[in-house]
Design a protein around this motif. Sequence first.
Motif, PDB file in Angstrom:
ATOM      1  N   ASP A 134      -5.147  -5.681 -16.718  1.00  0.00           N
ATOM      2  CA  ASP A 134      -4.457  -5.302 -17.943  1.00  0.00           C
ATOM      3  C   ASP A 134      -5.382  -5.554 -19.136  1.00  0.00           C
ATOM      4  O   ASP A 134      -6.533  -5.961 -18.970  1.00  0.00           O
ATOM      5  CB  ASP A 134      -3.116  -6.032 -18.085  1.00  0.00           C
ATOM      6  N   LEU A 193      -4.064  -7.014 -12.033  1.00  0.00           N
ATOM      7  CA  LEU A 193      -2.781  -6.452 -11.610  1.00  0.00           C
ATOM      8  C   LEU A 193      -2.770  -6.166 -10.119  1.00  0.00           C
ATOM      9  O   LEU A 193      -1.734  -6.251  -9.461  1.00  0.00           O
ATOM     10  CB  LEU A 193      -2.492  -5.165 -12.380  1.00  0.00           C
ATOM     11  N   ARG A 226       5.504  -6.164  -5.385  1.00  0.00           N
ATOM     12  CA  ARG A 226       5.217  -6.722  -6.711  1.00  0.00           C
ATOM     13  C   ARG A 226       3.933  -6.123  -7.290  1.00  0.00           C
ATOM     14  O   ARG A 226       3.876  -5.735  -8.458  1.00  0.00           O
ATOM     15  CB  ARG A 226       5.112  -8.247  -6.643  1.00  0.00           C
ATOM     16  N   ARG A 227       2.914  -6.043  -6.447  1.00  0.00           N
ATOM     17  CA  ARG A 227       1.629  -5.488  -6.900  1.00  0.00           C
ATOM     18  C   ARG A 227       1.796  -4.024  -7.283  1.00  0.00           C
ATOM     19  O   ARG A 227       1.308  -3.577  -8.312  1.00  0.00           O
ATOM     20  CB  ARG A 227       0.577  -5.648  -5.798  1.00  0.00           C
ATOM     21  N   ARG A 250       3.493  -3.695 -10.639  1.00  0.00           N
ATOM     22  CA  ARG A 250       2.581  -3.995 -11.756  1.00  0.00           C
ATOM     23  C   ARG A 250       1.665  -2.804 -12.038  1.00  0.00           C
ATOM     24  O   ARG A 250       1.442  -2.437 -13.196  1.00  0.00           O
ATOM     25  CB  ARG A 250       1.736  -5.240 -11.447  1.00  0.00           C
ATOM     26  N   ASN A 292       3.667   0.135 -13.571  1.00  0.00           N
ATOM     27  CA  ASN A 292       3.983  -0.171 -14.975  1.00  0.00           C
ATOM     28  C   ASN A 292       2.764  -0.048 -15.879  1.00  0.00           C
ATOM     29  O   ASN A 292       2.901   0.167 -17.081  1.00  0.00           O
ATOM     30  CB  ASN A 292       4.590  -1.570 -15.096  1.00  0.00           C
TER      31      ASN A 292
END
Length: 193
Positions: free
Chosen positions: A113, A119, A152-153, A156, A159
């Motif tokens: 990020d 991420l 989860r990865r 991220r 997003n």
Amino acid sequence: MIVHQLTIAPDQVGLVQGIMATGSLRTLTDLLLREERYPAICLLDSALSRGLVSGEDLLRIPGLIRGRRGAVAARGYLAEADGRAQSPLETRTRLRCVDGKVPPDALQLAVRDDDGYLLGVGDLGWRGPKVIAEADGRGAHDSPQAVFADRRRQNRLVNAGWTVLRFTWADTLHPEYIPWTVREAIGAVRSAR
């Protein structure tokens, strides 16, 4: 009866659990002459990734195979080897993309990020359109903990504006599927801009 004799330099032989065996480089060289492209490149990538051979070792292989049956094809396999692949599935996925004219521009692409926070790392990446392909093998991705970590990865990465594609071994058995899927994802990103 025909007797075949193999002359091997002493540095190419060693004991493995009390049995005489050729070393990693010699074994890899012999296998390259006998395997077809996909398994041969998987072997090369795996040997490099695991540190069984080095890039310098690969430079010695053309001399070791000169004049042997299969040498022409094996030299081509050497040019496609990449030790960043962490599994044969990643190698096969990459080769399908290359053959389908959508080669990735990055392997093991680290996505961060704006603050530098990692991420995730994608197996194959196309940085311009922000597309990542994951090669999901059974062993590394089937436990509940791995599934949750993958989710989860992926969240991220999505997003952060990345498209994440997932491929399995079965997908690599269909030559057009992976490149078609990658092209569709790249096209969707470009048309959305």
